[in-house]
Structure formats: structure tokens, C-alpha cells
Scaffold this motif. Structure first.
Motif, PDB file in Angstrom:
ATOM      1  N   VAL A  96       0.549  -1.242   0.151  1.00 20.94           N
ATOM      2  CA  VAL A  96      -0.134  -0.082   0.014  1.00 20.94           C
ATOM      3  C   VAL A  96       0.934   1.117   0.012  1.00 20.94           C
ATOM      4  O   VAL A  96       0.708   2.245  -0.690  1.00 20.94           O
ATOM      5  CB  VAL A  96      -0.871   0.074   1.071  1.00 20.94           C
ATOM      6  CG1 VAL A  96      -1.604   1.334   1.166  1.00 20.94           C
ATOM      7  CG2 VAL A  96      -2.042  -1.118   1.223  1.00 20.94           C
ATOM      8  N   SER A  97       1.775   1.249   0.813  1.00 18.60           N
ATOM      9  CA  SER A  97       2.746   2.404   0.866  1.00 18.60           C
ATOM     10  C   SER A  97       3.537   2.653  -0.465  1.00 18.60           C
ATOM     11  O   SER A  97       3.732   3.829  -0.990  1.00 18.60           O
ATOM     12  CB  SER A  97       3.996   2.263   1.949  1.00 18.60           C
ATOM     13  OG  SER A  97       4.557   3.256   2.250  1.00 18.60           O
ATOM     14  N   THR A  98       3.755   1.431  -1.105  1.00 16.67           N
ATOM     15  CA  THR A  98       4.587   1.654  -2.367  1.00 16.67           C
ATOM     16  C   THR A  98       3.719   2.203  -3.324  1.00 16.67           C
ATOM     17  O   THR A  98       4.035   3.187  -4.232  1.00 16.67           O
ATOM     18  CB  THR A  98       5.123   0.335  -2.822  1.00 16.67           C
ATOM     19  OG1 THR A  98       5.796  -0.376  -1.665  1.00 16.67           O
ATOM     20  CG2 THR A  98       5.700   0.208  -4.152  1.00 16.67           C
ATOM     21  N   ILE A  99       2.427   1.644  -3.317  1.00 17.54           N
ATOM     22  CA  ILE A  99       1.390   2.261  -4.394  1.00 17.54           C
ATOM     23  C   ILE A  99       1.003   3.759  -4.322  1.00 17.54           C
ATOM     24  O   ILE A  99       1.111   4.263  -5.197  1.00 17.54           O
ATOM     25  CB  ILE A  99       0.246   1.400  -4.455  1.00 17.54           C
ATOM     26  CG1 ILE A  99       0.779  -0.075  -4.910  1.00 17.54           C
ATOM     27  CG2 ILE A  99      -0.731   1.777  -5.549  1.00 17.54           C
ATOM     28  CD1 ILE A  99      -0.247  -1.257  -4.734  1.00 17.54           C
ATOM     29  N   ASP A 131      -0.691  10.795   2.155  1.00 18.69           N
ATOM     30  CA  ASP A 131       0.033  10.958   0.860  1.00 18.69           C
ATOM     31  C   ASP A 131       1.575  10.675   0.696  1.00 18.69           C
ATOM     32  O   ASP A 131       1.902  10.499  -0.377  1.00 18.69           O
ATOM     33  CB  ASP A 131      -0.369  12.392   0.094  1.00 18.69           C
ATOM     34  CG  ASP A 131       0.280  13.467   0.847  1.00 18.69           C
ATOM     35  OD1 ASP A 131       0.785  13.100   2.054  1.00 18.69           O
ATOM     36  OD2 ASP A 131       0.031  14.589   0.669  1.00 18.69           O
ATOM     37  N   ASN A 132       2.310  10.562   1.682  1.00 17.34           N
ATOM     38  CA  ASN A 132       3.631  10.101   1.997  1.00 17.34           C
ATOM     39  C   ASN A 132       3.897   8.605   1.934  1.00 17.34           C
ATOM     40  O   ASN A 132       4.950   8.257   1.979  1.00 17.34           O
ATOM     41  CB  ASN A 132       4.324  10.788   2.966  1.00 17.34           C
ATOM     42  CG  ASN A 132       4.292  10.284   4.288  1.00 17.34           C
ATOM     43  OD1 ASN A 132       3.171   9.521   4.493  1.00 17.34           O
ATOM     44  ND2 ASN A 132       4.893  10.573   5.368  1.00 17.34           N
ATOM     45  N   GLY A 133       2.636   7.937   2.169  1.00 18.88           N
ATOM     46  CA  GLY A 133       2.547   6.495   2.020  1.00 18.88           C
ATOM     47  C   GLY A 133       2.603   5.904   3.712  1.00 18.88           C
ATOM     48  O   GLY A 133       2.825   4.753   3.910  1.00 18.88           O
ATOM     49  N   GLY A 134       2.767   6.716   4.266  1.00 17.38           N
ATOM     50  CA  GLY A 134       2.923   6.531   5.940  1.00 17.38           C
ATOM     51  C   GLY A 134       1.760   6.583   6.798  1.00 17.38           C
ATOM     52  O   GLY A 134       0.804   7.236   6.371  1.00 17.38           O
ATOM     53  N   PRO A 135       1.896   5.706   8.075  1.00 20.29           N
ATOM     54  CA  PRO A 135       0.527   5.734   8.957  1.00 20.29           C
ATOM     55  C   PRO A 135       0.295   7.274   9.039  1.00 20.29           C
ATOM     56  O   PRO A 135       1.148   8.061   9.536  1.00 20.29           O
ATOM     57  CB  PRO A 135       0.878   4.892   9.948  1.00 20.29           C
ATOM     58  CG  PRO A 135       2.308   4.155   9.637  1.00 20.29           C
ATOM     59  CD  PRO A 135       2.656   5.102   8.560  1.00 20.29           C
ATOM     60  N   ASP A 381      13.893   4.236   3.972  1.00 22.71           N
ATOM     61  CA  ASP A 381      12.981   5.261   3.261  1.00 22.71           C
ATOM     62  C   ASP A 381      12.459   4.966   1.730  1.00 22.71           C
ATOM     63  O   ASP A 381      12.225   5.735   1.188  1.00 22.71           O
ATOM     64  CB  ASP A 381      13.754   6.597   3.393  1.00 22.71           C
ATOM     65  CG  ASP A 381      14.843   6.539   2.572  1.00 22.71           C
ATOM     66  OD1 ASP A 381      15.445   5.346   1.928  1.00 22.71           O
ATOM     67  OD2 ASP A 381      15.697   7.597   2.454  1.00 22.71           O
ATOM     68  N   HIS A 382      12.816   3.820   1.255  1.00 24.12           N
ATOM     69  CA  HIS A 382      12.205   3.434   0.281  1.00 24.12           C
ATOM     70  C   HIS A 382      10.550   3.385   0.177  1.00 24.12           C
ATOM     71  O   HIS A 382      10.069   3.582  -0.913  1.00 24.12           O
ATOM     72  CB  HIS A 382      12.611   1.804  -0.159  1.00 24.12           C
ATOM     73  CG  HIS A 382      11.828   0.736   0.844  1.00 24.12           C
ATOM     74  ND1 HIS A 382      12.522   0.541   1.875  1.00 24.12           N
ATOM     75  CD2 HIS A 382      11.034  -0.114   0.465  1.00 24.12           C
ATOM     76  CE1 HIS A 382      11.576  -0.413   2.428  1.00 24.12           C
ATOM     77  NE2 HIS A 382      10.953  -0.821   1.685  1.00 24.12           N
ATOM     78  N   ILE A 383      10.072   3.433   1.283  1.00 24.16           N
ATOM     79  CA  ILE A 383       8.500   3.553   1.407  1.00 24.16           C
ATOM     80  C   ILE A 383       8.392   4.085   2.851  1.00 24.16           C
ATOM     81  O   ILE A 383       9.266   4.536   3.592  1.00 24.16           O
ATOM     82  CB  ILE A 383       7.731   2.145   1.253  1.00 24.16           C
ATOM     83  CG1 ILE A 383       8.190   1.157   2.373  1.00 24.16           C
ATOM     84  CG2 ILE A 383       7.804   1.687  -0.016  1.00 24.16           C
ATOM     85  CD1 ILE A 383       7.328   0.221   2.465  1.00 24.16           C
ATOM     86  N   ARG A 384       7.266   4.297   3.474  1.00 27.12           N
ATOM     87  CA  ARG A 384       6.866   4.695   4.851  1.00 27.12           C
ATOM     88  C   ARG A 384       6.078   3.840   5.755  1.00 27.12           C
ATOM     89  O   ARG A 384       5.483   4.257   6.606  1.00 27.12           O
ATOM     90  CB  ARG A 384       6.104   6.218   4.595  1.00 27.12           C
ATOM     91  CG  ARG A 384       6.757   7.277   3.881  1.00 27.12           C
ATOM     92  CD  ARG A 384       8.160   7.661   4.611  1.00 27.12           C
ATOM     93  NE  ARG A 384       8.733   8.846   3.715  1.00 27.12           N
ATOM     94  CZ  ARG A 384       9.545   8.536   2.898  1.00 27.12           C
ATOM     95  NH1 ARG A 384       9.955   7.418   2.388  1.00 27.12           N
ATOM     96  NH2 ARG A 384      10.217   9.648   2.076  1.00 27.12           N
ATOM     97  N   GLU A 385       6.463   2.456   5.440  1.00 28.13           N
ATOM     98  CA  GLU A 385       6.123   1.479   6.463  1.00 28.13           C
ATOM     99  C   GLU A 385       7.440   0.693   6.836  1.00 28.13           C
ATOM    100  O   GLU A 385       8.251   0.505   5.859  1.00 28.13           O
ATOM    101  CB  GLU A 385       4.862   0.714   5.780  1.00 28.13           C
ATOM    102  CG  GLU A 385       3.543   1.330   5.758  1.00 28.13           C
ATOM    103  CD  GLU A 385       2.873   1.392   6.973  1.00 28.13           C
ATOM    104  OE1 GLU A 385       3.312   0.848   8.170  1.00 28.13           O
ATOM    105  OE2 GLU A 385       1.677   1.896   6.921  1.00 28.13           O
ATOM    106  N   LYS A 386       7.058  -0.013   7.877  1.00 26.44           N
ATOM    107  CA  LYS A 386       8.183  -1.130   7.943  1.00 26.44           C
ATOM    108  C   LYS A 386       7.774  -2.163   6.870  1.00 26.44           C
ATOM    109  O   LYS A 386       6.642  -2.414   6.379  1.00 26.44           O
ATOM    110  CB  LYS A 386       8.326  -1.840   9.376  1.00 26.44           C
ATOM    111  CG  LYS A 386       6.755  -2.192   9.987  1.00 26.44           C
ATOM    112  CD  LYS A 386       6.976  -2.291  11.277  1.00 26.44           C
ATOM    113  CE  LYS A 386       5.941  -3.105  12.044  1.00 26.44           C
ATOM    114  NZ  LYS A 386       5.034  -2.134  12.644  1.00 26.44           N
TER     115      LYS A 386
END
Ligand code: VG1
Ligand code: CO
Length: 575
Positions: A96-99, A131-135, A381-386
Motif C-alpha cells: 500500500v505504501s509503495t503504491i 500521501d507520503n505512504g506512511g501511517p 526510506d524506500h517507503i513509509r512503512e516497515k
């Protein structure tokens, strides 16, 4: 089609915790309950709502598909422009974070209760990512919660029904506005990103038999959670055959498993590695953001050590060769092993409260490359989730680069940096018949009032001025209190404050005891006790964690009077 407005009633307690709203499935099934929360998420988007694009998907647990159907109906009626939905409703949390990031959407809704069990009698959850992909950070989740407290109605289009099992793109007109649903392959975007980050060729070489050495043998266990299809695609590409990929079909109830990759719940993996020919094992949680890494004979890598080892070897990974290493971070209760890597390499270092949402701002401003939590969370930091699969591939990339076993990598690391021992089971005290080396003691489902009382009494004790400098002893070992507080954090980027994030007792030698209340339970209270004992004497490094930690564990138990307050002799889970 035209939208309808439905009158509803307020449900109390729709307050997102550490990671979204998590409750029993039965709670979500109450009339209007899920609808209310989705409506509140959308309203909290404010000016961004009309015409926005959102990503929707989850870990495949029971009630997920129904929730997706509701989100489609409510989003359409509220003026959302487009929904990108994972096929079958499946998207891992990292996907989800990637997309969200790849397609620059305004956010996403993740349907998961992470590592909590699933099924009609277990848990469900809804989480909003920005919108940054993070929680969503606290100010957003607070806004959502405030809206739920006064919500009188929600908008819906009751008769849209879309087959989400089929990859397709559908556009309809709702109240005169275009609305699009894009059902996408759940795996493609994520796998593409992994190929860009890692050296797949060298990992593949490591995992194959060759003339000069046999294949490095891996066993991967998806615990019947969402990572199955991702693992299958990636590891097939790396030349690993299906016999080494276990539980890779996502099941609505995780096949009855508690999909949490630790030594207790991923016991099958531990045993298989202990007895089998494997050099490496990994398991992931329900929604794919947690990971456990094991070496040969089930040599256990604590998540805190995993973070530190990756930090020290990040340059072996192509992504970081490109981006450079901007800084490291860990959550407060995570053992302080990565701190020493940061100091040695002169890199920036941050300590943040528990929960991945606190890493996001630091990554967004380019100060943070790698971070982790003791709760089996590692990411970058490739995405905003573990990201569980990312962590596994990072390890394989590092192993391929160093040409050493997992155990030797750890031993060499400790020689340079010292070792942060991070709890184990004191056999006598807890009468547990098996040795488990772990990092955290959880006392689940305690009575909330007693848990609060216990936390208050520890806080009163450690706030006394005379507590500083106190010498705490057990079994001939002495720890001197350097500092003690209820941890609070000011975000260096936006100056937002998070207070009361856990009781910390910090010792002169760098060791620590931490107590906090969990924010992810679906009922009752869970007390987490974290023990972090630092040792740099070469004679101690390879000792049994259980022996080394015993004094500090006893000190912590005495201080907290945990047994009196919780009525528990033994923790529910030790991780
Ligand atoms: C727990 C962990 C925390 C983690 C959170 C979400 O929270 O301790 O480190 O970020 O779960 O993980 P708490 O408040 O219960 O201690 V996950 O895989 O559920 O997104
Ligand atoms: Co999770």
C-alpha cells in the motif's frame, strides 16, 4: 447513479491506536460501525477529498472483502475520484505504501489488524495512510476520532457492486462526477521496487548451487498472511523452489495461526530450522510489515541487532549506494545497538516513540535512511512503512556481500560494537520449561485499571529526585540509575509533541528498563516490559542471554511490583 445519505448513531471508542483502529470483527460488524469510521476518514481529508485517489487493500483476513465493498460505496458517494484496489482485496501494508508513493495518491486505507489473529471470532482493523505512504500521524488520527464523536450521517451508494477478484478498470458517473475503480495486480508494483533496491543477481547466485559451493538454503514462512503471493513471485525469481516457501496462501483466519513472527508464534519455523539443513529462515506477520530472521540451527537475530547489522552494512545494497546513508533511527524501547553504529559512522541518529508513523517526517526531509523497532519491524526510506520482505532481502543481500553465515556476522558485529542483550526467560521465575531468547515481555489482557495503577506507581517511584543515582542490585550485578522519566518526544521537523510514551529507567552503563502500555490491543490492557542490558566485555558477548539478563529482569520485576498488580506470575508472550 446518485448517492444516499444514511442517518447513523455515534459509536464511542473509534480512536485509532499505535496503528489504526483495531477491534474484534464482531465490533466492526455492528450496524453502521465500519461505515462511520470510513466516513470519518474521508471527511478528515477536508479539501483534498473531492476528486482524490486512494489506495485500498488489506491482509486478506476475514471481513476484509466486505470492508472493501463498503469503502467503494462510501468513497464513490463522497466524491472520491478514483480507488486503486488490490485484486481480491489483497495488498500488504508495504505494498500500500509503495503504491501510494508511486502513483502519488492522496492516501490509502489498509484493512488489517496486523499480527492479531483473524476470523469471525478474532480481530479486524482499519488504518489510514497519508500521501507520503506512511501511517497517519497523531494530528490526522485525532481529527478522524473527533469526527467519529459527532457523526450523524454518512453518504453511500448502496447498489454499486464490483467484482474485485478480477483485474479491471471501471468508470461510472456518480452525482454527475466521474468515479473510477482500478483493480490492480497486488504484487507487481512492490516486486518492481524490490528489484530496483537489491542486487537480485548476487542474491540469486547465493541461493543456487554452484561449482565452488552449495546453495545457501533458505526457509521462508508467510504464516498464511498476506506476504504469500509476494514471497512466491520474488523467491521463484531468485530460483528458490516451492518446498522452501511455507504457508504462502493467504487465509481469512491465517489457518488458525497467530501471524506474528517471533519465537513463540513462529515456532514451526524455528523447529524446522533447528532440525533442518537450512542456513537462513524468515517469517512475516499477517500484513507483511514485520519480520523475523534466523540463522543456521535457528540462531536468533533480535530485531534490535538486525537493525544494527543492516545499518553497519547498508553500503552493500545498491539502493543505498545511490541514495547515500542519511541517518538511522529506532523507536524508544528498541535496544540501543544501532546507536553505536551511528556514532561510529558519524551518521545522524534519532530516537522516536513507538509506532512507524514517527519515522515518516524524518524520511520526508531526507534525514533518515534506515530504522527499526524491537517488535520485529525493520525498514527504510524506500517507503513509509516497515517492510518484512524488504528486511529479508536486505539480509540476503548483505550475506551475499559478506560471504559469512548469519551467526558469524553477528559475532563479528558484537566484537566491534559490543552487544545489547535484550531479555530472555528466567526459567525459575516464570517456570517456562523451554529456553526462549527474546526481547520483550508482554502481559496481555490485564485489567485496564490495575495496569494503569501499576504504571502510576512506577512513575511516582521513578520521579522521586532520590531515585537518580540509586544503585539497583541483583545476583551480584549492580545498575546505577542515571535518568528516569515518562518519555516525551518533539518531532524535529514539525515540532509536534508526543507525551507519556513510556516509563524509562536509564542506567549509567547504557542499560535500560522500559514499561509501556500497548496501543494495538483490541480489548483490555497489555503491559510491555523491555529489558536492554549493554555488555562490551569480550568474555560476556557470547554468553547465554538468559543468564546475562537475569539480574536486570529481576530488578525490573521488583520495581514494578508487576505480580501484585496484574496477578500474573508469567508473561503471556516473550518475544
Ligand atoms: C506494537 C509494537 C510497535 C508496532 C505496532 C504496530 O504496538 O510494539 O512497535 O509499531 O505494534 O505494528 P503496541 O502499541 O501494541 O506496543 V503492526 O505490525 O501491528 O503495524
Ligand atoms: Co504488521
Amino acid at each position: 447513479v446518485t448517492s444516499l445519505t444514511v442517518n447513523t448513531r455515534v459509536y464511542e471508542g473509534q480512536k485509532p491506536g499505535t496503528s489504526g483502529l483495531r477491534k474484534a470483527v464482531k465490533v466492526f460488524q455492528q450496524e453502521h460501525y465500519t461505515e462511520n469510521f470510513v466516513q470519518a476518514i474521508l471527511q478528515a481529508l477536508g479539501d483534498q477529498l473531492i476528486g482524490c485517489t486512494l489506495v485500498v487493500g488489506g491482509d486478506g483476513r476475514f471481513y476484509g472483502k466486505e470492508a472493501v465493498a463498503k469503502i467503494i460505496r462510501i468513497a464513490a458517494a463522497n466524491g472520491v475520484g478514483k480507488l486503486i484496489v488490490g485484486q481480491n482485496g489483497i495488498l500488504s501494508t508495504p505494498a500500500v505504501s509503495t503504491i501510494i508513493r508511486k502513483y502519488k495518491t492522496q492516501g490509502g486505507i489498509v484493512l488489517t489488524a496486523s499480527h492479531n489473529p483473524g476470523g469471525p471470532d478474532a480481530d479486524f482493523g482499519i488504518k489510514f495512510n497519508c500521501d507520503n505512504g506512511g501511517p497517519a500521524p497523531d494530528n490526522v488520527t485525532n481529527k478522524i476520532y473527533e469526527i467519529t464523536k459527532t457523526l450523524q450521517c454518512y453518504k453511500i451508494i448502496p447498489d454499486i457492486s464490483i467484482d474485485i477478484d478480477k483485474i479491471q478498470n471501471i468508470s461510472i458517473e456518480v452525482d454527475g462526477r466521474p468515479f473510477t475503480i482500478d483493480i490492480i495486480d497486488s504484487v507487481n508494483d512492490y516486486v518492481e521496487l524490490m528489484r530496483e533496491i537489491f542486487d537480485f543477481a548476487s542474491i540469486k547466485k547465493l541461493l543456487q548451487d554452484s561449482a565452488d559451493k552449495p546453495a545457501f538454503k533458505v526457509l521462508i514462512n508467510s504464516m498464511n498472511g498476506v506476504t504469500g503471493p509476494y514471497v512466491k513471485r520474488i523467491f521463484s525469481e531468485l530460483g528458490v523452489d516451492d518446498t522452501s516457501l511455507v504457508n504462502i496462501k493467504p487465509l481469512e483466519d491465517f489457518g488458525g495461526l497467530h501471524p506474528d513472527p517471533n519465537l513463540t508464534y513462529a515456532k514451526d519455523l524455528v523447529n524446522a530450522i533447528k532440525e533442518g539443513p537450512y542456513d537462513f529462515g524468515a517469517a512475516f506477520d499477517g500484513d507483511g510489515d514485520r519480520n523475523m530472521i534466523l540463522g543456521k540451527k535457528a540462531f536468533f537475530v533480535t530485531p534490535s541487532d538486525s537493525l544494527a547489522v543492516l545499518a553497519a552494512n547498508l553500503k552493500l545494497i545498491p539502493y543505498f549506494q545511490k541514495t547515500g546513508i542519511k541517518g538511522y533511527a529506532r523507536s524508544m524501547p528498541t535496544a540501543a545497538a544501532v546507536d553505536r553504529v551511528a556514532t561510529k559512522n558519524g551518521a545522524k541518529f534519532f530516537e522516536v516513540p513507538t509506532g512507524w508513523k514517527y519515522f515518516g517526517n524524518l524520511m520526508d526531509v531526507g534525514d533518515l535512511s534506515l530504522c527499526g523497532e524491537e517488535s520485529f519491524g525493520t525498514g527504510s526510506d524506500h517507503i513509509r512503512e516497515k517492510d518484512g520482505i524488504w528486511a529479508c532481502l536486505a539480509w540476503l543481500n548483505v550475506i551475499a556481500g559478506l560471504g559469512k553465515s548469519v551467526e558469524n556476522i553477528l559475532l563479528d558485529h558484537w566484537k566491534v560494537y559490543g552487544r545489547n542483550f535484550f531479555t530472555s526467560v528466567p526459567l525459575l521465575l516464570f517456570q517456562i520449561s523451554e529456553l526462549i531468547i527474546g526481547s520483550r515481555y508482554d502481559y496481555e489482557n490485564c485489567d485496564s485499571a490495575s495496569a494503569d495503577k501499576m504504571m502510576q506507581s512506577i512513575e511516582t517511584l521513578i520521579q522521586k529526585p532520590e531515585f537518580i543515582g540509586r544503585k539497583l542490585q541483583h545476583g551480584g550485578k549492580e545498575y546505577i540509575v542515571k535518568q528516569a522519566d515518562n518519555y516525551s518526544y518533539t518531532d524535529p521537523v514539525d515540532s509536534s509533541k508526543a507525551t507519556k510514551q513510556g516509563l524509562r529507567i536509564l542506567f549509567v552503563d547504557g542499560s535500560r528498563i522500559i514499561f509501556r502500555l500497548s496501543g494495538t490491543g483490541s480489548s483490555g490492557a497489555t503491559i510491555r516490559m523491555y529489558i536492554d542490558s549493554y555488555e562490551n566485555d569480550p568474555a560476556t558477548l557470547e554468553k547465554d542471554a538468559q543468564l546475562v539478563l537475569k539480574p536486570l529482569i529481576n530488578i525490573a520485576l521488583e520495581l514494578s511490583e508487576l505480580r501484585q498488580y496484574t496477578g500474573r506470575d508469567a508473561p503471556t508472550v516473550i518475544t
